[in-house]
Scaffold this motif. Structure first.
Motif, mmCIF file in Angstrom:
data_model
loop_
_atom_site.group_PDB
_atom_site.id
_atom_site.type_symbol
_atom_site.label_atom_id
_atom_site.label_comp_id
_atom_site.label_asym_id
_atom_site.label_seq_id
_atom_site.Cartn_x
_atom_site.Cartn_y
_atom_site.Cartn_z
ATOM 1 N N ALA A 17 0.843 -1.209 0.000
ATOM 2 C CA ALA A 17 0.000 0.000 0.000
ATOM 3 C C ALA A 17 0.874 1.254 0.000
ATOM 4 O O ALA A 17 0.604 2.212 -0.745
ATOM 5 C CB ALA A 17 -0.941 -0.015 1.201
ATOM 6 N N ARG A 18 1.916 1.233 0.812
ATOM 7 C CA ARG A 18 2.842 2.382 0.839
ATOM 8 C C ARG A 18 3.502 2.573 -0.529
ATOM 9 O O ARG A 18 3.672 3.699 -0.991
ATOM 10 C CB ARG A 18 3.906 2.175 1.904
ATOM 11 C CG ARG A 18 3.437 2.474 3.295
ATOM 12 C CD ARG A 18 4.622 2.581 4.264
ATOM 13 N NE ARG A 18 4.122 2.821 5.596
ATOM 14 C CZ ARG A 18 4.223 1.963 6.598
ATOM 15 N NH1 ARG A 18 4.838 0.801 6.439
ATOM 16 N NH2 ARG A 18 3.740 2.268 7.784
ATOM 17 N N ALA A 19 3.889 1.478 -1.162
ATOM 18 C CA ALA A 19 4.537 1.557 -2.477
ATOM 19 C C ALA A 19 3.603 2.178 -3.522
ATOM 20 O O ALA A 19 4.065 2.763 -4.498
ATOM 21 C CB ALA A 19 4.993 0.174 -2.925
ATOM 22 N N GLU A 20 2.309 2.065 -3.305
ATOM 23 C CA GLU A 20 1.322 2.652 -4.218
ATOM 24 C C GLU A 20 0.920 4.072 -3.798
ATOM 25 O O GLU A 20 0.020 4.667 -4.376
ATOM 26 C CB GLU A 20 0.079 1.760 -4.316
ATOM 27 C CG GLU A 20 0.353 0.400 -4.912
ATOM 28 C CD GLU A 20 0.924 0.448 -6.336
ATOM 29 O OE1 GLU A 20 0.793 1.493 -7.007
ATOM 30 O OE2 GLU A 20 1.496 -0.567 -6.772
ATOM 31 N N GLY A 21 1.580 4.585 -2.746
ATOM 32 C CA GLY A 21 1.339 5.970 -2.345
ATOM 33 C C GLY A 21 0.453 6.155 -1.134
ATOM 34 O O GLY A 21 0.131 7.290 -0.766
ATOM 35 N N ALA A 22 0.036 5.084 -0.494
ATOM 36 C CA ALA A 22 -0.812 5.209 0.701
ATOM 37 C C ALA A 22 0.013 5.773 1.856
ATOM 38 O O ALA A 22 1.143 5.358 2.084
ATOM 39 C CB ALA A 22 -1.402 3.858 1.090
ATOM 40 N N THR A 23 -0.585 6.700 2.571
ATOM 41 C CA THR A 23 0.062 7.293 3.742
ATOM 42 C C THR A 23 -0.267 6.478 4.985
ATOM 43 O O THR A 23 -1.194 5.654 4.976
ATOM 44 C CB THR A 23 -0.422 8.737 3.960
ATOM 45 O OG1 THR A 23 -1.820 8.703 4.317
ATOM 46 C CG2 THR A 23 -0.225 9.603 2.724
ATOM 47 N N ASP A 24 0.474 6.733 6.051
ATOM 48 C CA ASP A 24 0.181 6.059 7.315
ATOM 49 C C ASP A 24 -1.244 6.374 7.786
ATOM 50 O O ASP A 24 -1.927 5.495 8.321
ATOM 51 C CB ASP A 24 1.193 6.450 8.392
ATOM 52 C CG ASP A 24 2.537 5.756 8.213
ATOM 53 O OD1 ASP A 24 2.650 4.841 7.365
ATOM 54 O OD2 ASP A 24 3.483 6.125 8.928
ATOM 55 N N VAL A 25 -1.699 7.605 7.587
ATOM 56 C CA VAL A 25 -3.070 7.966 7.991
ATOM 57 C C VAL A 25 -4.084 7.179 7.174
ATOM 58 O O VAL A 25 -5.074 6.673 7.723
ATOM 59 C CB VAL A 25 -3.304 9.493 7.875
ATOM 60 C CG1 VAL A 25 -4.774 9.843 8.086
ATOM 61 C CG2 VAL A 25 -2.424 10.251 8.871
ATOM 62 N N GLU A 26 -3.852 7.033 5.879
ATOM 63 C CA GLU A 26 -4.783 6.264 5.041
ATOM 64 C C GLU A 26 -4.804 4.787 5.444
ATOM 65 O O GLU A 26 -5.874 4.163 5.473
ATOM 66 C CB GLU A 26 -4.415 6.419 3.565
ATOM 67 C CG GLU A 26 -4.674 7.819 3.043
ATOM 68 C CD GLU A 26 -4.062 8.069 1.679
ATOM 69 O OE1 GLU A 26 -4.686 8.814 0.908
ATOM 70 O OE2 GLU A 26 -2.972 7.524 1.389
ATOM 71 N N ILE A 27 -3.649 4.248 5.750
ATOM 72 C CA ILE A 27 -3.586 2.849 6.200
ATOM 73 C C ILE A 27 -4.296 2.710 7.541
ATOM 74 O O ILE A 27 -5.121 1.805 7.732
ATOM 75 C CB ILE A 27 -2.125 2.371 6.267
ATOM 76 C CG1 ILE A 27 -1.531 2.323 4.848
ATOM 77 C CG2 ILE A 27 -2.023 1.009 6.954
ATOM 78 C CD1 ILE A 27 -0.019 2.194 4.803
ATOM 79 N N HIS A 28 -4.015 3.623 8.458
ATOM 80 C CA HIS A 28 -4.688 3.626 9.764
ATOM 81 C C HIS A 28 -6.200 3.684 9.595
ATOM 82 O O HIS A 28 -6.950 2.883 10.166
ATOM 83 C CB HIS A 28 -4.215 4.830 10.597
ATOM 84 C CG HIS A 28 -5.006 5.058 11.837
ATOM 85 N ND1 HIS A 28 -6.216 5.757 11.832
ATOM 86 C CD2 HIS A 28 -4.792 4.687 13.113
ATOM 87 C CE1 HIS A 28 -6.692 5.796 13.060
ATOM 88 N NE2 HIS A 28 -5.848 5.156 13.856
ATOM 89 N N ASP A 29 -6.661 4.642 8.793
ATOM 90 C CA ASP A 29 -8.102 4.824 8.645
ATOM 91 C C ASP A 29 -8.759 3.638 7.948
ATOM 92 O O ASP A 29 -9.880 3.261 8.285
ATOM 93 C CB ASP A 29 -8.405 6.128 7.916
ATOM 94 C CG ASP A 29 -8.110 7.350 8.774
ATOM 95 O OD1 ASP A 29 -7.717 7.205 9.952
ATOM 96 O OD2 ASP A 29 -8.277 8.482 8.260
ATOM 97 N N THR A 30 -8.061 3.031 7.000
ATOM 98 C CA THR A 30 -8.597 1.831 6.348
ATOM 99 C C THR A 30 -8.796 0.711 7.356
ATOM 100 O O THR A 30 -9.859 0.063 7.376
ATOM 101 C CB THR A 30 -7.655 1.369 5.215
ATOM 102 O OG1 THR A 30 -7.617 2.386 4.203
ATOM 103 C CG2 THR A 30 -8.109 0.053 4.614
ATOM 104 N N VAL A 31 -7.803 0.497 8.194
ATOM 105 C CA VAL A 31 -7.923 -0.550 9.216
ATOM 106 C C VAL A 31 -9.067 -0.221 10.177
ATOM 107 O O VAL A 31 -9.876 -1.098 10.511
ATOM 108 C CB VAL A 31 -6.584 -0.747 9.963
ATOM 109 C CG1 VAL A 31 -6.766 -1.634 11.198
ATOM 110 C CG2 VAL A 31 -5.542 -1.342 9.030
ATOM 111 N N LEU A 32 -9.175 1.036 10.583
ATOM 112 C CA LEU A 32 -10.237 1.404 11.526
ATOM 113 C C LEU A 32 -11.611 1.342 10.876
ATOM 114 O O LEU A 32 -12.571 0.892 11.502
ATOM 115 C CB LEU A 32 -9.969 2.790 12.125
ATOM 116 C CG LEU A 32 -10.899 3.230 13.239
ATOM 117 C CD1 LEU A 32 -11.022 2.187 14.350
ATOM 118 C CD2 LEU A 32 -10.412 4.566 13.814
ATOM 119 N N ILE A 33 -11.737 1.762 9.623
ATOM 120 C CA ILE A 33 -13.023 1.631 8.925
ATOM 121 C C ILE A 33 -13.416 0.156 8.857
ATOM 122 O O ILE A 33 -14.554 -0.215 9.175
ATOM 123 C CB ILE A 33 -12.958 2.245 7.504
ATOM 124 C CG1 ILE A 33 -12.845 3.771 7.566
ATOM 125 C CG2 ILE A 33 -14.189 1.831 6.679
ATOM 126 C CD1 ILE A 33 -12.452 4.414 6.237
#
Length: 188
Positions: free
Chosen positions: A122-138
């Motif tokens: 996900a990071r390699a595709e440009g996802a930020t830590d906030v986006e990863i965090h929010d995806t997991v929380l959603i």
């Protein structure tokens, strides 16, 4: 018929929120932040994550609701939502969103299913830590919402129009505005 005596005939989580309004506010505040707050992910993309997890959990009410809310906020509409549901690998979404939806699917199976490789991808595709965090929380939140709705045996209308009608209001006004109306006794 619901497993408990609800005070309304409203479907899904709406009836449960009416039954216990003191739990409705914090849950709606969480959803408002996750799905409508500031983010590099669009509101439609975040609703799509919620719908995807709900589909994986086979929660008819939550899937139908959030699929309609996503469709109302994505240029590709319901066609894209259904393509994601039918098969993430073939769905026409960005590589970043595909990676985030993959993380969401792992969360749906169990929190420990999320791998360092998935996060790195996900990071390699440009996802930020906030986006990863929010995806997991959603994903985690919607697993809870799905179990809440289905665990108490609420009903889900079959008519897609019911969900589409509410989608416009959610897209324009958000979850908290509708909660306030509901608590004031207005029809929502």
């Amino acid at each position: 018929m619901a497993h408990i005596a609800l005070t309304t005939d409203e479907p899904g989580i709406r009836g449960l929120f009416r039954f216990r309004p003191e739990t409705a506010r914090p849950l709606n505040e969480l959803v408002e932040v996750l799905l409508r707050g500031e983010s590099r992910l669009s509101r439609g993309e975040r609703e799509l994550i919620a719908a995807y997890v709900s589909a994986l959990n086979e929660c008819k009410y939550c899937y139908s609701s959030h699929a309609a809310y996503a469709a109302a906020q994505l240029p590709e509409g319901m066609e894209l939502v259904e393509q994601v549901r039918a098969g993430l690998d073939a769905a026409p979404v960005s590589a970043k969103l595909r990676a985030l939806l993959g993380i969401a699917a792992s969360v749906q199976r169990g929190g420990r299913e999320v791998s360092a490789d998935e996060v790195a991808a996900a990071r390699a595709e440009g996802a930020t830590d906030v986006e990863i965090h929010d995806t997991v929380l959603i994903a985690a939140a919607f697993c809870m919402f799905n179990r809440y709705v289905d665990g108490l045996g609420t009903f889900a209308p079959d008519d897609p129009g019911v969900y589409a009608a509410r989608a416009k209001r959610i897209a324009e006004d958000g979850y908290l505005a509708l909660l306030r109306e509901s608590q004031e006794g207005s029809e929502v």
